[in-house]
Design a protein around this motif. Structure first.
Motif, PDB file in Angstrom:
ATOM      1  N   ILE A  47      24.234   0.587 -63.273  1.00 19.23           N
ATOM      2  CA  ILE A  47      24.548  -0.448 -62.278  1.00 19.23           C
ATOM      3  C   ILE A  47      25.927  -0.202 -61.665  1.00 19.23           C
ATOM      4  CG2 ILE A  47      24.952  -2.918 -61.949  1.00 19.23           C
ATOM      5  CD1 ILE A  47      21.981  -2.079 -62.316  1.00 19.23           C
ATOM      6  N   VAL A  48      26.893   0.141 -62.516  1.00 18.92           N
ATOM      7  CA  VAL A  48      28.245   0.444 -62.023  1.00 18.92           C
ATOM      8  C   VAL A  48      28.196   1.599 -61.026  1.00 18.92           C
ATOM      9  CG1 VAL A  48      30.497   1.372 -62.705  1.00 18.92           C
ATOM     10  CG2 VAL A  48      29.448  -0.447 -64.052  1.00 18.92           C
ATOM     11  N   ALA A  49      27.457   2.644 -61.369  1.00 19.56           N
ATOM     12  CA  ALA A  49      27.381   3.818 -60.497  1.00 19.56           C
ATOM     13  C   ALA A  49      26.671   3.487 -59.183  1.00 19.56           C
ATOM     14  CB  ALA A  49      26.657   4.957 -61.212  1.00 19.56           C
ATOM     15  N   LEU A  50      25.620   2.686 -59.252  1.00 20.59           N
ATOM     16  CA  LEU A  50      24.896   2.312 -58.031  1.00 20.59           C
ATOM     17  C   LEU A  50      25.767   1.433 -57.132  1.00 20.59           C
ATOM     18  CD1 LEU A  50      21.403   1.620 -59.635  1.00 20.59           C
ATOM     19  CD2 LEU A  50      21.902   3.414 -57.947  1.00 20.59           C
ATOM     20  N   GLU A  51      26.474   0.491 -57.739  1.00 24.63           N
ATOM     21  CA  GLU A  51      27.369  -0.348 -56.940  1.00 24.63           C
ATOM     22  C   GLU A  51      28.450   0.507 -56.274  1.00 24.63           C
ATOM     23  OE1 GLU A  51      27.001  -4.687 -59.202  1.00 24.63           O
ATOM     24  OE2 GLU A  51      28.933  -3.655 -59.158  1.00 24.63           O
ATOM     25  N   GLY A  52      28.943   1.493 -57.007  1.00 23.60           N
ATOM     26  CA  GLY A  52      29.953   2.386 -56.438  1.00 23.60           C
ATOM     27  C   GLY A  52      29.392   3.217 -55.296  1.00 23.60           C
ATOM     28  N   GLU A  53      28.179   3.721 -55.473  1.00 20.99           N
ATOM     29  CA  GLU A  53      27.559   4.572 -54.454  1.00 20.99           C
ATOM     30  C   GLU A  53      27.281   3.797 -53.165  1.00 20.99           C
ATOM     31  OE1 GLU A  53      26.838   7.691 -54.030  1.00 20.99           O
ATOM     32  OE2 GLU A  53      25.479   7.549 -52.310  1.00 20.99           O
ATOM     33  N   PHE A  54      26.787   2.563 -53.316  1.00 15.38           N
ATOM     34  CA  PHE A  54      26.364   1.814 -52.133  1.00 15.38           C
ATOM     35  C   PHE A  54      27.404   0.786 -51.670  1.00 15.38           C
ATOM     36  CE2 PHE A  54      22.424   3.459 -53.909  1.00 15.38           C
ATOM     37  CZ  PHE A  54      21.828   3.996 -52.778  1.00 15.38           C
ATOM     38  N   GLY A  55      28.514   0.695 -52.391  1.00 18.36           N
ATOM     39  CA  GLY A  55      29.572  -0.225 -51.979  1.00 18.36           C
ATOM     40  C   GLY A  55      29.131  -1.668 -51.961  1.00 18.36           C
ATOM     41  N   CYS A  56      28.383  -2.059 -52.983  1.00 18.07           N
ATOM     42  CA  CYS A  56      27.880  -3.432 -53.032  1.00 18.07           C
ATOM     43  C   CYS A  56      28.021  -3.972 -54.446  1.00 18.07           C
ATOM     44  CB  CYS A  56      26.418  -3.486 -52.605  1.00 18.07           C
ATOM     45  SG  CYS A  56      25.311  -2.626 -53.740  1.00 18.07           S
ATOM     46  N   GLU A  57      27.732  -5.259 -54.604  1.00 17.01           N
ATOM     47  CA  GLU A  57      27.690  -5.859 -55.936  1.00 17.01           C
ATOM     48  C   GLU A  57      26.363  -6.560 -56.112  1.00 17.01           C
ATOM     49  OE1 GLU A  57      31.010  -8.219 -57.255  1.00 17.01           O
ATOM     50  OE2 GLU A  57      32.401  -7.022 -56.060  1.00 17.01           O
ATOM     51  N   PHE A  58      25.763  -6.364 -57.263  1.00 18.74           N
ATOM     52  CA  PHE A  58      24.500  -7.047 -57.568  1.00 18.74           C
ATOM     53  C   PHE A  58      24.806  -8.359 -58.277  1.00 18.74           C
ATOM     54  CE2 PHE A  58      23.327  -2.453 -57.849  1.00 18.74           C
ATOM     55  CZ  PHE A  58      22.507  -2.419 -56.721  1.00 18.74           C
ATOM     56  N   SER A  59      24.000  -9.367 -57.993  1.00 20.54           N
ATOM     57  CA  SER A  59      24.129 -10.630 -58.721  1.00 20.54           C
ATOM     58  C   SER A  59      23.304 -10.537 -60.002  1.00 20.54           C
ATOM     59  CB  SER A  59      23.622 -11.790 -57.864  1.00 20.54           C
ATOM     60  OG  SER A  59      22.218 -11.654 -57.676  1.00 20.54           O
ATOM     61  N   THR A  60      23.543 -11.453 -60.913  1.00 31.85           N
ATOM     62  CA  THR A  60      22.745 -11.455 -62.147  1.00 31.85           C
ATOM     63  C   THR A  60      21.272 -11.718 -61.833  1.00 31.85           C
ATOM     64  OG1 THR A  60      23.404 -13.751 -62.477  1.00 31.85           O
ATOM     65  CG2 THR A  60      24.616 -12.093 -63.697  1.00 31.85           C
ATOM     66  N   GLU A  61      21.024 -12.522 -60.785  1.00 28.66           N
ATOM     67  CA  GLU A  61      19.636 -12.792 -60.390  1.00 28.66           C
ATOM     68  C   GLU A  61      18.972 -11.503 -59.895  1.00 28.66           C
ATOM     69  OE1 GLU A  61      22.251 -14.577 -59.341  1.00 28.66           O
ATOM     70  OE2 GLU A  61      21.927 -16.397 -60.505  1.00 28.66           O
ATOM     71  N   GLU A  62      19.705 -10.738 -59.132  1.00 33.98           N
ATOM     72  CA  GLU A  62      19.150  -9.463 -58.644  1.00 33.98           C
ATOM     73  C   GLU A  62      18.890  -8.509 -59.799  1.00 33.98           C
ATOM     74  OE1 GLU A  62      21.107  -9.305 -54.158  1.00 33.98           O
ATOM     75  OE2 GLU A  62      22.323  -8.693 -55.887  1.00 33.98           O
ATOM     76  N   LEU A  63      19.803  -8.484 -60.752  1.00 35.31           N
ATOM     77  CA  LEU A  63      19.592  -7.610 -61.914  1.00 35.31           C
ATOM     78  C   LEU A  63      18.315  -7.992 -62.654  1.00 35.31           C
ATOM     79  CD1 LEU A  63      23.042  -7.003 -63.641  1.00 35.31           C
ATOM     80  CD2 LEU A  63      21.873  -5.648 -61.932  1.00 35.31           C
ATOM     81  N   ALA A  64      18.095  -9.291 -62.776  1.00 34.35           N
ATOM     82  CA  ALA A  64      16.913  -9.764 -63.496  1.00 34.35           C
ATOM     83  C   ALA A  64      15.620  -9.346 -62.795  1.00 34.35           C
ATOM     84  CB  ALA A  64      16.967 -11.278 -63.637  1.00 34.35           C
ATOM     85  N   LYS A  65      15.704  -9.174 -61.483  1.00 33.17           N
ATOM     86  CA  LYS A  65      14.508  -8.780 -60.717  1.00 33.17           C
ATOM     87  C   LYS A  65      14.239  -7.277 -60.794  1.00 33.17           C
ATOM     88  CE  LYS A  65      14.952 -12.407 -57.223  1.00 33.17           C
ATOM     89  NZ  LYS A  65      15.445 -12.679 -55.847  1.00 33.17           N
ATOM     90  N   MET A  66      15.192  -6.526 -61.257  1.00 37.82           N
ATOM     91  CA  MET A  66      15.049  -5.066 -61.282  1.00 37.82           C
ATOM     92  C   MET A  66      14.249  -4.620 -62.500  1.00 37.82           C
ATOM     93  SD  MET A  66      18.732  -3.548 -60.169  1.00 37.82           S
ATOM     94  CE  MET A  66      19.682  -4.248 -58.836  1.00 37.82           C
ATOM     95  N   GLN A  67      12.952  -4.599 -62.347  1.00 40.11           N
ATOM     96  CA  GLN A  67      12.104  -4.158 -63.454  1.00 40.11           C
ATOM     97  C   GLN A  67      11.733  -2.680 -63.330  1.00 40.11           C
ATOM     98  OE1 GLN A  67      11.424  -6.298 -66.092  1.00 40.11           O
ATOM     99  NE2 GLN A  67      12.959  -7.469 -64.953  1.00 40.11           N
ATOM    100  N   LYS A  68      11.836  -2.164 -62.119  1.00 34.12           N
ATOM    101  CA  LYS A  68      11.530  -0.751 -61.884  1.00 34.12           C
ATOM    102  C   LYS A  68      12.338  -0.294 -60.672  1.00 34.12           C
ATOM    103  CE  LYS A  68       7.553  -1.903 -59.039  1.00 34.12           C
ATOM    104  NZ  LYS A  68       6.135  -1.730 -58.758  1.00 34.12           N
ATOM    105  N   VAL A  69      12.353   1.008 -60.439  1.00 31.62           N
ATOM    106  CA  VAL A  69      13.170   1.564 -59.351  1.00 31.62           C
ATOM    107  C   VAL A  69      12.781   0.960 -58.005  1.00 31.62           C
ATOM    108  CG1 VAL A  69      13.620   3.684 -58.048  1.00 31.62           C
ATOM    109  CG2 VAL A  69      13.779   3.694 -60.547  1.00 31.62           C
ATOM    110  N   GLY A  70      11.497   0.713 -57.807  1.00 32.84           N
ATOM    111  CA  GLY A  70      11.055   0.126 -56.542  1.00 32.84           C
ATOM    112  C   GLY A  70      11.724  -1.213 -56.271  1.00 32.84           C
ATOM    113  N   ASP A  71      11.934  -1.998 -57.328  1.00 35.25           N
ATOM    114  CA  ASP A  71      12.632  -3.283 -57.168  1.00 35.25           C
ATOM    115  C   ASP A  71      14.073  -3.060 -56.724  1.00 35.25           C
ATOM    116  OD1 ASP A  71      10.329  -4.548 -58.116  1.00 35.25           O
ATOM    117  OD2 ASP A  71      11.021  -4.416 -60.199  1.00 35.25           O
ATOM    118  N   LEU A  72      14.691  -2.038 -57.318  1.00 34.02           N
ATOM    119  CA  LEU A  72      16.070  -1.699 -56.926  1.00 34.02           C
ATOM    120  C   LEU A  72      16.133  -1.352 -55.439  1.00 34.02           C
ATOM    121  CD1 LEU A  72      19.040  -0.695 -57.316  1.00 34.02           C
ATOM    122  CD2 LEU A  72      18.053   1.505 -58.014  1.00 34.02           C
TER     123      LEU A  72
END
Lengths: 82, 138
Positions: A47-72
């Motif tokens: 998650i840290v690396a993805l946030e760094g790559e895309f310059g964004c921050e995920f919320s805890t709700e978004e993290l909970a929705k990430m069950q597979k790469v497609g969700d990401l």
């Protein structure tokens, strides 16, 4: 190449680096149960690396929705960073 | 400022500390690490190799970040998750080093902080750079 394929091409080096798996094939269906190195600590690093790559921050709700790469990919798209 | 949670950590927050390693430090570390390599304790040998004095162990130089990360930034409410560093130049006994830890990224959703690490010598040269990730307990 469709948009998801371009995104997967962009995130694949991140997944390979975090999980130390040069052979890892990233697909929309990939999830944590399919990668034995995908433990809680590596999940944080991912998650840290993805946030760094895309310059964004995920919320805890978004993290909970990430069950597979497609969700990401869906979440990245809704955040307008890709 | 006491950092108790990730909300207290902001990008750009920085701490610095000066330090130098003595021959006793090197001797103690050599015993702990069971590394008797003469370049760290035998001045004549180090000079034969082209250095002006004994070299401080690369691992010992980096070890100061344990205290900086664990007690100052991000501090006692975090644990070390990952660290990577490069030793860029030799570090000599007695040389005054300036350690810098700077917050590079805050990933609040997973309680993690990414920090840039840097060590400069008294000549203004950067002798070590690195990156660390530390995490707060939820």
């Amino acid at each position: 190449m469709n948009n998801n394929q371009e995104l997967i091409k962009r995130i694949t080096p991140i997944f390979r680096e975090v999980f130390n798996r040069a052979d890892l094939v990233v697909s929309e269906e990939l999830n944590a149960t399919q990668v034995k190195e995908w433990d809680s600590l590596n999940h944080i690093s991912l998650i840290v690396a993805l946030e760094g790559e895309f310059g964004c921050e995920f919320s805890t709700e978004e993290l909970a929705k990430m069950q597979k790469v497609g969700d990401l990919l869906d979440i990245l798209r809704t955040k307008g960073v890709v | 400022m006491q950092i108790r949670s990730i909300e207290d950590v902001k990008i750009g927050l920085e701490v610095q500390e000066k330090f130098s390693f003595s021959r006793d430090d090197i001797k103690a570390f050599a015993e702990l690490a069971t590394d008797p390599a003469p370049i760290h304790q035998n001045t004549a040998f180090a000079k034969e190799q082209g250095y002006r004095d004994c070299l401080v162990f690369g691992f010992l130089v980096a070890s100061k970040f344990s205290g900086l990360l664990g007690s100052r930034l991000p501090g006692a409410y975090t644990v070390l998750q990952t660290v990577q560093w490069k030793n860029l130049k030799p570090v000599y006994v007695g040389e005054t080093l300036t350690y810098t830890v700077r917050v590079k990224q805050v990933a609040a959703s997973v309680g993690a902080v990414v920090l840039d690490l840097r060590v400069d010598n008294d000549q203004g040269e950067t002798v070590l750079t690195g990156v660390s990730q530390c995490g707060f307990r939820k």
